[in-house]
Design a protein around this motif. Structure first.
Motif, short mmCIF file in Angstrom:
data_model
loop_
_atom_site.label_atom_id
_atom_site.label_comp_id
_atom_site.label_asym_id
_atom_site.label_seq_id
_atom_site.Cartn_x
_atom_site.Cartn_y
_atom_site.Cartn_z
N GLU A 136 -5.11 -4.79 1.67
CA GLU A 136 -4.34 -3.65 1.19
C GLU A 136 -5.13 -2.79 0.19
O GLU A 136 -5.84 -3.29 -0.67
CB GLU A 136 -3.09 -4.26 0.54
CG GLU A 136 -2.18 -3.36 -0.20
CD GLU A 136 -1.26 -4.19 -1.10
OE1 GLU A 136 -0.67 -3.60 -2.00
OE2 GLU A 136 -1.15 -5.44 -0.90
N LYS A 137 -4.95 -1.46 0.29
CA LYS A 137 -5.57 -0.54 -0.67
C LYS A 137 -4.70 -0.47 -1.91
O LYS A 137 -3.53 -0.13 -1.80
CB LYS A 137 -5.62 0.87 -0.09
CG LYS A 137 -6.82 1.16 0.74
CD LYS A 137 -6.79 2.62 1.21
CE LYS A 137 -7.79 2.77 2.35
NZ LYS A 137 -7.68 4.06 3.02
N VAL A 138 -5.25 -0.76 -3.09
CA VAL A 138 -4.42 -0.64 -4.29
C VAL A 138 -4.67 0.70 -4.98
O VAL A 138 -3.87 1.14 -5.80
CB VAL A 138 -4.67 -1.80 -5.28
CG1 VAL A 138 -4.08 -3.09 -4.72
CG2 VAL A 138 -6.13 -1.98 -5.60
N LEU A 139 -5.78 1.32 -4.63
CA LEU A 139 -6.12 2.59 -5.26
C LEU A 139 -6.89 3.41 -4.24
O LEU A 139 -7.74 2.89 -3.53
CB LEU A 139 -7.02 2.30 -6.47
CG LEU A 139 -7.69 3.49 -7.14
CD1 LEU A 139 -6.71 4.19 -8.07
CD2 LEU A 139 -8.88 3.05 -7.96
N LEU A 163 -10.06 1.28 -3.45
CA LEU A 163 -10.22 -0.06 -4.04
C LEU A 163 -9.23 -0.96 -3.31
O LEU A 163 -8.05 -0.62 -3.19
CB LEU A 163 -9.91 0.00 -5.53
CG LEU A 163 -9.99 -1.33 -6.29
CD1 LEU A 163 -11.44 -1.78 -6.43
CD2 LEU A 163 -9.37 -1.19 -7.69
N PHE A 164 -9.73 -2.11 -2.85
CA PHE A 164 -8.86 -3.02 -2.11
C PHE A 164 -8.37 -4.14 -3.01
O PHE A 164 -9.02 -4.49 -4.00
CB PHE A 164 -9.61 -3.57 -0.89
CG PHE A 164 -9.97 -2.50 0.09
CD1 PHE A 164 -9.03 -2.02 0.99
CD2 PHE A 164 -11.24 -1.93 0.08
CE1 PHE A 164 -9.35 -1.00 1.89
CE2 PHE A 164 -11.58 -0.91 0.97
CZ PHE A 164 -10.63 -0.44 1.87
N LYS A 165 -7.24 -4.71 -2.62
CA LYS A 165 -6.64 -5.78 -3.40
C LYS A 165 -7.61 -6.96 -3.54
O LYS A 165 -8.19 -7.40 -2.55
CB LYS A 165 -5.35 -6.25 -2.73
CG LYS A 165 -4.53 -7.17 -3.58
CD LYS A 165 -3.17 -7.43 -2.93
CE LYS A 165 -2.42 -8.57 -3.56
NZ LYS A 165 -2.28 -8.52 -5.00
N GLN A 177 -1.26 2.43 -5.65
CA GLN A 177 -0.27 1.75 -4.82
C GLN A 177 0.59 2.76 -4.08
O GLN A 177 1.81 2.70 -4.09
CB GLN A 177 0.53 0.76 -5.66
CG GLN A 177 -0.42 -0.37 -6.06
CD GLN A 177 0.17 -1.36 -7.01
OE1 GLN A 177 1.16 -1.09 -7.67
NE2 GLN A 177 -0.47 -2.52 -7.11
N GLY A 178 -0.10 3.73 -3.51
CA GLY A 178 0.56 4.72 -2.68
C GLY A 178 1.12 5.93 -3.40
O GLY A 178 1.39 6.95 -2.79
N LEU A 235 -6.19 -10.01 -9.71
CA LEU A 235 -6.52 -8.65 -10.14
C LEU A 235 -7.54 -8.00 -9.20
O LEU A 235 -8.23 -8.68 -8.45
CB LEU A 235 -7.14 -8.70 -11.54
CG LEU A 235 -6.27 -9.30 -12.64
CD1 LEU A 235 -7.10 -9.50 -13.90
CD2 LEU A 235 -5.09 -8.38 -12.93
N SER A 236 -7.59 -6.68 -9.29
CA SER A 236 -8.69 -5.93 -8.68
C SER A 236 -9.43 -5.27 -9.84
O SER A 236 -8.80 -4.79 -10.77
CB SER A 236 -8.17 -4.85 -7.75
OG SER A 236 -7.23 -5.40 -6.85
#
Ligand SMILES: Nc1ncnc2c1ncn2[C@@H]1O[C@H](COP(=O)(O)OP(=O)(O)OP(=O)(O)O)[C@@H](O)[C@H]1O
Ligand SMILES: Nc1ncnc2c1ncn2[C@@H]1O[C@H](COP(=O)(O)OP(=O)(O)OP(=O)(O)O)[C@@H](O)[C@H]1O
Ligand code: SF4
Ligand SMILES: [Mg+2]
Ligand SMILES: [Mg+2]
Lengths: 339, 322
Positions: B3-6, B32-34, B73-74, B206-207
């Motif tokens: 998942e993309k967090v950013l 940035l991915f999880k 987060q979207g 964390l990422s």
């Protein structure tokens, strides 16, 4: 004479049993009922710096590197021990002798910008040490020396740089100027305390290359103080590793890095990141415990025993002295032969 | 792919100074991915810190967004009301350990008091309620609870940095930006802090965005490497694509790597990049690295190379790489 002993006239600076103990200033309330703890920042170090070499002093924060540099610069007085420069005892000097000494031994500071007058143009920054030491009588006299110094650190074209103020220089150029300013007095020994630690990698490489060029072409001797082992290996001929006011290992750079004998040196080496892939998910195995103790509370016996993974009971009692294993490689570990 | 967090799309952030606009962030895009660590490297002044403060939506004055999007987060955060950013985003979802923060702890307050104030600002609570939380977080970073009663000057550099890290984790963010977190520390303490960060990342899921000018350090911490030059991303790829046998693609990254000393492979002399990065008010036309590049040719001087995929998972902005 054996090959490992160095001839007297090859040694530019000899340091013997040098100590610097600080007595802390406590307020009256703080000092009530408490015995004063003496801070043993430098606690008996002995080494020779040879003419024309780059000698690195390495160690963690708080190991006493800067204090050693200040002692050698004679910015502070030693508590004990002796220093000999070019065969002459310089442990205590009267004022005229001290002035003479300060010309021979120069220092490059960690933050070159802080040590420069921001209202002086480059030419004035370089003229200042000459006038302080009464070399030449006016700018005309001094100009050739100023040009020569700028040339040697490659701040060229000279015409362009000589009229600038320090704030108009990049970090790397400022460090070049700081180097030029110390070189202009043609010192015998240059003490550089973390000259590149705050600078990014490319500029760091550039400055070290420049400093090495100047050192080789002018036959200078450097004492290079740093906590960065990887530049020390590339830059220095010999490395002395300092821990809590003492030297624990000393030897030719390649020897110390490829074949470290003291557990502290091994730990420092293990901690250095290498630019290689495959380590992201690895928690590094560090062969050292915790943080450096206070120099006001130095552990008995081997002062490294509280953090050493190899320590045995005997290490808590017996003070290890430097042992020569040949080839100019010395260590101060009681167990080096078995680990 | 996880998942993309950013996600950052064509972001521009300029500092409006009397000399003109400093184009510190000039059209950058990345994700940035999880669970990953993205390393941001580059010489001094290339825009690393500016990227960090932009992602928190708090560029320092006189910085202003000039275009693009930041999706956390979207959610697109640039158009959000400041109140909502404070409530949900900044520190709660994304936090930052600022460059030099360990030397900015207030000397007159105890560590506990400073941590309490940070906590209180976002979640009003009594000191009594805060104490176990403070002690818990000190524990997470390997410090004993007594540290709360100490003043910053009584702590070593490594301990201060641990306090700063604990404070950044306080509000349970999922993304943490670390700006040169170990640059002022010596090697042993640096290695200890890096080990700590790796453990915390696992423990809290964390990422990280890990900013430093030290490529060797990036090799040990970052899953992917983002190389910045003069306000732009010039290379973005997997760790192994920079540090593996094939080596980096962009001439700038190549030179940065050659300037990085290796303890165990001694070379005669370290390479360096002659010259300095350009003025960001008037960056050169074409490729911004062209004036210093050893592979430059005519096209580089007139046309700017886009950041383009050159092999799977590997982006570069260089006419020689396409
Ligand atoms: N004037 C002073 N009074 C009291 N203690 C001092 C003084 N100068 C230094 N110290 C202490 O002596 C020890 C050695 O300090 P020094 O600055 O020589 O270390 P260093 O190896 O240069 O460290 P760094 O890598 O952080 O520069 C430290 O614990 C320091 O706090
Ligand atoms: N508040 C500001 N006002 C004007 N210009 C700024 C401001 N902050 C940064 N800059 C400029 O923006 C550019 C990018 O700076 P930034 O601090 O992001 O670089 P950096 O990559 O973090 O550098 P360093 O490695 O030295 O920390 C530089 O040219 C800098 O001079
Ligand atoms: S003497 Fe003992 S404690 Fe000291 S370094 Fe050697 S093994 Fe470790
Ligand atoms: Mg020092
Ligand atoms: Mg920065």
């Amino acid at each position: 004479m054996s090959t490992t002993t160095v001839q007297e006239n090859d040694v530019i600076l000899r340091v013997e049993g040098l100590k610097k103990h600080f007595v802390p200033h406590l307020s009256l309330v703080e000092s009530l009922g408490k015995p004063k703890k003496i801070i043993k920042a430098v606690d008996g170090i002995t080494f020779d710096i040879r003419r024309g070499e780059i000698f690195a002093l390495i160690g963690e924060s708080g190991s006493g590197k800067t204090t050693t540099g200040k002692l050698i610069m004679k910015l502070i007085d030693a508590t004990d021990g002796r220093m000999v420069l070019d065969g002459e005892d310089v442990t205590t000097l009267d004022k005229p002798k001290l002035e003479e000494y300060r010309k021979k031994v120069q220092m490059i500071f960690q933050d070159p910008y802080a040590s420069m007058n921001p209202r002086f143009k480059v030419r004035k920054v370089l003229e200042e040490p000459l006038s302080i030491h009464r070399i030449g009588t006016g700018y005309k006299d001094r100009e050739p020396l100023i040009r020569e110094a700028l040339e040697s650190v490659k701040l060229t074209p000279i015409e362009e740089f000589i009229e600038r103020y320090p704030h108009m220089l990049s970090g790397g150029q400022r460090q070049r100027l700081a180097t030029a300013r110390t070189l202009i007095l043609k010192p015998k020994l240059l003490v550089a305390d973390e000259p590149v630690s705050m600078i990014d990698l490319s500029t760091r490489a550039e400055i070290l290359a420049m400093m090495k060029d100047v050192q080789q072409s002018m036959g200078l001797t450097y004492l290079y103080i740093t906590h960065d082992l990887s530049t020390a290996r590339y830059f220095a001929d010999r490395i002395a590793v300092m821990y809590l006011g003492r030297i624990v290992e000393i030897g030719p750079s390649d020897e110390v890095i490829d074949n470290p004998l003291h557990p502290y040196t091994k730990a420092l080496i293990a901690a250095v990141p290498e630019p290689e892939t495959g380590k992201v998910s690895v928690i590094k195995d560090l062969p050292i415990f915790g943080e450096i103790p206070s120099p006001a509370n130095i552990p008995p016996g081997c002062r490294f025993h509280t953090r050493c993974p190899y320590a045995k009971d005997s290490c808590k009692e017996q003070v290890p002295e430097l042992v020569d294993v040949g080839g100019g490689h010395l260590h101060a570990c009681l167990r080096a032969h078995e680990i | 792919m996880s998942e993309k967090v950013l996600e950052v799309k064509n972001l521009k952030m300029y500092y409006h100074t009397s000399k003109g606009a400093v184009r510190a962030i000039d059209d950058i895009s990345f994700s940035l991915f999880k669970g990953e660590t993205l390393g941001v490297v580059g010489e001094s002044g290339c825009g690393k810190t500016s990227m960090g403060t932009s992602l928190l939506r708090m560029p320092t004055v006189p910085g202003k967004f000039e275009g693009g999007e930041i999706l956390i987060q979207g959610k697109s955060i640039i158009p959000m009301a400041e109140r909502d950013v404070r409530k949900d985003i900044r520190w709660q979802t994304i936090s930052m350990v600022f460059q030099g923060a360990m030397n900015c702890l207030t000397p007159v307050y105890t560590v506990g008091r400073q941590m309490y104030e940070t906590l209180y600002e976002h979640k009003p609570m009594s000191k009594k309620e805060a104490q176990p939380i403070i002690e818990e977080y000190l524990g997470h970073v390997g410090l004993p609870p007594e540290v709360a009663k100490r003043y910053p000057h009584e702590l070593s550099g490594g301990m201060k940095q641990r306090v700063v890290i604990a404070t950044a984790l306080f509000l349970k963010p999922s993304i943490v930006i670390l700006d040169e977190p170990t640059t002022a520390l010596d090697v042993v303490v640096q290695a200890q802090i890096i080990n700590l960060l790796k453990r915390l990342k696992q423990e809290f899921g964390l990422s990280f965005i890990f900013i430093t000018h030290d490529l060797a350090l990036e090799s040990e911490v970052s899953d992917r490497i983002c190389v910045m030059y003069a306000g732009k991303i010039v290379e973005l790829c997997e760790n192994a694509q920079v540090f593996g046998p094939q080596g980096p693609a962009h001439p700038y990254t190549e030179k940065l790597l050659l300037a990085t000393p290796r303890l165990h492979k001694k070379v005669e002399s370290l390479a360096f990049i002659p010259g300095a990065p350009p003025d960001l008010v008037n960056p050169p036309q074409g490729c911004r690295f062209a004036p210093r590049c050893h592979k430059v040719f005519d096209r580089c001087l007139v046309e700017e190379p886009p950041l383009r995929e050159i092999e799977p998972g590997h982006m570069a902005a260089c006419w020689r790489c396409f």
